[in-house]
Design a protein around this motif. Structure first.
Motif, PDB file in Angstrom:
ATOM      1  N   UNK A 293      53.742  30.150  14.526  1.00 18.60           N
ATOM      2  CA  UNK A 293      53.169  30.426  16.296  1.00 18.60           C
ATOM      3  C   UNK A 293      54.492  29.831  16.719  1.00 18.60           C
ATOM      4  N   UNK A 294      55.521  28.694  16.442  1.00 22.63           N
ATOM      5  CA  UNK A 294      56.075  27.782  16.943  1.00 22.63           C
ATOM      6  C   UNK A 294      57.719  28.628  16.687  1.00 22.63           C
ATOM      7  N   UNK A 295      58.275  29.541  15.680  1.00 29.00           N
ATOM      8  CA  UNK A 295      59.211  29.799  15.369  1.00 29.00           C
ATOM      9  C   UNK A 295      58.724  31.414  16.505  1.00 29.00           C
ATOM     10  N   UNK A 296      57.519  31.982  16.746  1.00 32.13           N
ATOM     11  CA  UNK A 296      57.706  33.060  17.367  1.00 32.13           C
ATOM     12  C   UNK A 296      57.111  32.765  18.790  1.00 32.13           C
ATOM     13  N   UNK A 297      57.575  31.826  19.777  1.00 29.97           N
ATOM     14  CA  UNK A 297      57.235  31.444  21.085  1.00 29.97           C
ATOM     15  C   UNK A 297      57.105  32.877  21.735  1.00 29.97           C
ATOM     16  N   UNK A 298      57.460  33.294  21.814  1.00 31.03           N
ATOM     17  CA  UNK A 298      57.540  34.474  22.828  1.00 31.03           C
ATOM     18  C   UNK A 298      56.600  35.841  22.685  1.00 31.03           C
ATOM     19  N   UNK A 299      56.244  35.651  21.201  1.00 30.86           N
ATOM     20  CA  UNK A 299      55.507  36.987  20.792  1.00 30.86           C
ATOM     21  C   UNK A 299      53.385  36.402  21.658  1.00 30.86           C
TER      22      UNK A 299
ATOM     23  N   UNK B 116      59.466  42.977  18.316  1.00 27.07           N
ATOM     24  CA  UNK B 116      58.612  42.083  19.904  1.00 27.07           C
ATOM     25  C   UNK B 116      57.130  42.554  20.308  1.00 27.07           C
ATOM     26  N   UNK B 117      56.543  41.406  21.236  1.00 19.76           N
ATOM     27  CA  UNK B 117      55.097  42.146  21.697  1.00 19.76           C
ATOM     28  C   UNK B 117      53.735  41.959  20.144  1.00 19.76           C
ATOM     29  N   UNK B 118      54.475  41.683  18.950  1.00 21.51           N
ATOM     30  CA  UNK B 118      53.791  40.824  18.126  1.00 21.51           C
ATOM     31  C   UNK B 118      52.384  41.974  17.719  1.00 21.51           C
ATOM     32  N   UNK B 119      51.492  41.677  17.685  1.00 20.68           N
ATOM     33  CA  UNK B 119      50.031  42.610  16.792  1.00 20.68           C
ATOM     34  C   UNK B 119      49.380  41.960  17.525  1.00 20.68           C
ATOM     35  N   UNK B 120      48.706  43.626  17.775  1.00 22.32           N
ATOM     36  CA  UNK B 120      47.406  43.467  18.470  1.00 22.32           C
ATOM     37  C   UNK B 120      45.868  43.583  17.664  1.00 22.32           C
ATOM     38  N   UNK B 121      45.033  42.102  17.365  1.00 25.73           N
ATOM     39  CA  UNK B 121      44.742  41.800  16.645  1.00 25.73           C
ATOM     40  C   UNK B 121      43.151  42.971  17.394  1.00 25.73           C
ATOM     41  N   UNK B 122      42.453  43.542  16.472  1.00 20.99           N
ATOM     42  CA  UNK B 122      41.236  44.079  16.256  1.00 20.99           C
ATOM     43  C   UNK B 122      41.920  45.122  17.578  1.00 20.99           C
ATOM     44  N   UNK B 123      42.465  45.265  17.776  1.00 18.30           N
ATOM     45  CA  UNK B 123      43.455  46.184  19.012  1.00 18.30           C
ATOM     46  C   UNK B 123      44.009  47.564  18.213  1.00 18.30           C
ATOM     47  N   UNK B 124      44.333  47.866  17.018  1.00 16.59           N
ATOM     48  CA  UNK B 124      44.721  48.824  16.662  1.00 16.59           C
ATOM     49  C   UNK B 124      46.187  49.506  16.481  1.00 16.59           C
ATOM     50  N   UNK B 125      46.975  48.346  17.016  1.00 15.10           N
ATOM     51  CA  UNK B 125      48.110  48.213  16.693  1.00 15.10           C
ATOM     52  C   UNK B 125      49.421  47.070  17.463  1.00 15.10           C
ATOM     53  N   UNK B 126      50.795  47.086  17.353  1.00 14.29           N
ATOM     54  CA  UNK B 126      51.086  46.061  18.375  1.00 14.29           C
ATOM     55  C   UNK B 126      51.670  46.236  19.606  1.00 14.29           C
ATOM     56  N   UNK B 127      51.669  45.823  19.931  1.00 11.57           N
ATOM     57  CA  UNK B 127      52.228  45.895  21.818  1.00 11.57           C
ATOM     58  C   UNK B 127      53.265  45.397  22.076  1.00 11.57           C
ATOM     59  N   UNK B 128      54.349  46.693  22.710  1.00 10.64           N
ATOM     60  CA  UNK B 128      55.183  45.984  23.103  1.00 10.64           C
ATOM     61  C   UNK B 128      55.635  45.358  24.029  1.00 10.64           C
ATOM     62  N   UNK B 129      56.366  43.899  23.954  1.00 13.16           N
ATOM     63  CA  UNK B 129      56.880  43.715  25.194  1.00 13.16           C
ATOM     64  C   UNK B 129      58.035  43.697  24.926  1.00 13.16           C
ATOM     65  N   UNK B 130      58.779  43.743  26.463  1.00  9.40           N
ATOM     66  CA  UNK B 130      60.207  43.320  26.784  1.00  9.40           C
ATOM     67  C   UNK B 130      60.260  41.390  26.485  1.00  9.40           C
ATOM     68  N   UNK B 131      62.218  41.821  25.171  1.00  9.09           N
ATOM     69  CA  UNK B 131      62.399  41.044  23.783  1.00  9.09           C
ATOM     70  C   UNK B 131      63.381  39.588  25.419  1.00  9.09           C
TER      71      UNK B 131
END
Length: 250
Positions: A133-139, A226-241
């Motif tokens: 989490x500290x190495x991926x602060x913007x996810x 970029x966007x991480x993982x959507x826990x319980x949401x069935x997939x990843x959420x794409x966010x602008x890098x």
């Protein structure tokens, strides 16, 4: 055919993650089959020092309880964040990842002599989550469709969830503390004025674990994008890098 597919997928798991996750599952399976009991696995300083039951130094990190929700929850997080670290910031440096395992494990064992904890696997998982989490602060994270937050808050969300289901707070706090110490020594202190790299991986570990050949077919896990993982949401959420200079400023 199914066996070949499973074997192929299994061998694609990075070596450190594969060994640790397999050891956790095998340990739990042996308890489930009554081949051993949890009383033979838990951390006991008296039995370790006086009866030389040294295996307890390792088995305390491998048992998450019998098959059930707690085991499944911990194994999902252990596997996912262990693999993301090994394929992300530790890619091509599995020996350094093993060094992180050894550092975290030894420090937790030292603390366990003063804190009455029987099993340290959950604390070890929280340590892995904290460093990632500290190495991926913007996810951006989505926890079971309820909470939206950035990655650095994930260990504290897990701590709160652990308390809600009745677990002791000291396990998660130990994992956060050890994870922060490792993160400071590895990522913060060497970059300060007068700082230096304290944790150095022995050459024999590099000879065993590091593979100098880069895999051209590597594809990052969704959680590493970029966007991480959507826990319980069935997939990843794409966010602008975020811009590279903004990430470095974090």
């Amino acid at each position: 055919m199914a066996y070949q597919t499973f074997r192929q997928e299994y061998l694609q798991i990075p070596v450190v993650t594969r060994i640790y996750a397999t050891a956790c599952v095998v340990t739990t399976l042996t308890v489930h089959l009554d081949l051993v009991t949890p009383f033979q696995l838990y951390f006991n300083p008296t039995l370790i020092l006086k009866q030389y039951q040294l295996w307890r130094l390792g088995t305390t990190f491998l048992f998450f309880g019998t098959f059930g929700f707690n085991f499944l929850f911990n194994m999902i997080f252990t596997y996912r964040y262990c693999r993301m670290l090994e394929e992300g910031s530790f890619r091509g440096r599995s020996a350094d990842f093993v060094m992180m395992f050894l550092f975290g494990g030894v420090l937790m064992i030292i603390l366990a002599f003063f804190i009455n904890l029987l099993f340290l696997g959950q604390a070890f998982t929280i340590m892995l989550v904290y460093v990632w989490s500290r190495r991926n602060p913007f996810v951006r994270m989505n926890f079971f469709g309820i909470l939206n937050f950035q990655a650095p808050y994930l260990p504290w969300v897990l701590l709160s969830f652990s308390v809600l289901i009745g677990n002791t707070i000291f396990v998660d706090l130990m994992g956060i503390a050890v994870g922060h110490i490792y993160y400071f020594l590895e990522d913060v202190f060497p970059n300060q004025v007068g700082g230096c790299k304290i944790l150095k991986t022995p050459q024999f570990l590099k000879n065993i674990f590091d593979d100098p050949i880069e895999d051209p077919d590597y594809t990052a896990l969704p959680e590493d994008r970029p966007g991480g993982f959507n826990w319980g949401g069935g997939g990843g959420q794409q966010q602008p890098q975020q811009p590279e200079n903004q990430q470095q400023a974090q």
